[in-house]
Structure formats: structure tokens, C-alpha cells
Design a protein around this motif. Sequence first.
Motif, PDB file in Angstrom:
ATOM      1  N   VAL A   1       0.526   4.273  -2.890  1.00 31.68           N
ATOM      2  CA  VAL A   1       0.271   5.642  -2.198  1.00 31.68           C
ATOM      3  C   VAL A   1       1.414   6.655  -2.931  1.00 31.68           C
ATOM      4  CG1 VAL A   1       0.129   7.202  -0.299  1.00 31.68           C
ATOM      5  CG2 VAL A   1      -0.971   5.077  -0.469  1.00 31.68           C
ATOM      6  N   TRP A   2       2.457   6.206  -2.799  1.00 33.90           N
ATOM      7  CA  TRP A   2       3.809   6.866  -3.289  1.00 33.90           C
ATOM      8  C   TRP A   2       3.440   7.164  -4.852  1.00 33.90           C
ATOM      9  CZ3 TRP A   2       7.878   5.576  -6.450  1.00 33.90           C
ATOM     10  CH2 TRP A   2       9.024   6.157  -6.533  1.00 33.90           C
TER      11      TRP A   2
ATOM     12  N   LEU B   1      -8.863   7.482   2.792  1.00 38.14           N
ATOM     13  CA  LEU B   1      -7.494   8.190   2.853  1.00 38.14           C
ATOM     14  C   LEU B   1      -7.508   9.160   4.084  1.00 38.14           C
ATOM     15  CD1 LEU B   1      -7.551   9.246  -0.778  1.00 38.14           C
ATOM     16  CD2 LEU B   1      -5.815   7.889   0.511  1.00 38.14           C
TER      17      LEU B   1
ATOM     18  N   ALA C   1       0.507   9.488  -5.549  1.00 41.17           N
ATOM     19  CA  ALA C   1       0.986  10.926  -5.260  1.00 41.17           C
ATOM     20  C   ALA C   1       1.765  11.484  -6.398  1.00 41.17           C
ATOM     21  CB  ALA C   1       1.488  10.809  -3.927  1.00 41.17           C
TER      22      ALA C   1
ATOM     23  N   PRO D   1       0.819  -1.248  -0.112  1.00 37.95           N
ATOM     24  CA  PRO D   1       0.023   0.012   0.145  1.00 37.95           C
ATOM     25  C   PRO D   1       0.752   1.460   0.107  1.00 37.95           C
ATOM     26  CG  PRO D   1      -0.937  -1.534   1.458  1.00 37.95           C
ATOM     27  CD  PRO D   1       0.306  -1.996   1.187  1.00 37.95           C
ATOM     28  N   GLY D   2       1.795   1.211   0.660  1.00 37.79           N
ATOM     29  CA  GLY D   2       2.992   2.313   0.886  1.00 37.79           C
ATOM     30  C   GLY D   2       3.366   2.864  -0.644  1.00 37.79           C
TER      31      GLY D   2
END
Length: 164
Positions: free
Chosen positions: A14-15, A141, A18, A10-11
Amino acid sequence: MSKGSPGPTPGFLVWRLANKWRVAVDRALTPLGLTHAQYSLVASLYGMQRAGERPSQRRLADHTGLEALYVSKLARALESAGLIERTRDPRDPRAVQLALTEQGQDVTRRAIAVVQGLLQQLLEPLGGLDAPRTRAFTDELTTLLDAPLAPFLPNDQSAQGRTP
């Protein structure tokens, strides 16, 4: 990616999201002379001014999640471009208050329209800006952003024996 999962974490996702969003906003706002970070500042300032606030740089930093020093740097650049004005807070001579100029309000309104179009495009796979899936995604979020993070300690005993 972690050893325990076959796909991206997930990290990582998300990165990637973004970065995809930042690049898209940077490209779309170039004709208006704004970067994504500058947009975050002027759009937040626009909303705060409409609510009757004249925020300090610190208040705007807290609102946007940007570092205070970075907000100061962005504010100086935006002031040089004629989009905002910086004045001393009469209640606290150490604080600097920010306000959009007329030109800044005009550019910000146009930038908001551009970013709203991008947001609609980005969220189309979830059904668009007003779709139930988008509302659920936004709630998730928000939950993640509202969760406090304890400082990471490399030798933290509570983290030993667990995989990331």
C-alpha cells in the motif's frame, strides 16, 4: 517485510502504491502548477462546490484526510496563486470557508482530466476504471479506510505474543 511472510506485506505494498501514485500525479500536474496534495484539496473543493457546499477548512480536512494545519497551509498557497478564496464563516468567526475562483475552477477541471487519464492507466491491469476487478479493489480499499484504528500502545497486553 515481516518474518512470517516470504513476500512484501500488504502495508508495504500500500505504501509503495501510494508513493507511485503521488509521484505520477505530481509529475503530471507540474505544468498546471499543482502538487498532488494541492490537487487533492482543489478537486475535493470542486466536487463539494458542485454539490452546493462552501466548506470550511476543517470540513475539507476531514473530507480529504489531511491534517487541518496542512490544509490551512495548502489553502494559503492556493489563495496566493489565485486559485481559491478564503473567507470568514459568517456563522462561526473562527472558521474559514474556502471556494474556488474562476481560475481555480478552470485549473481544477483540467487537472481532473489529467488525473483521470493517469487513473485509467494505473488501473488498466485490473481492466480499467469501470472493470469489476477495479470496483472490487475500490470496495476493499474503502473497507480498510473506514476501519477505525485504536491508538497503538507499545506495551499493549493484547498485542503481546503475536507476530505483526
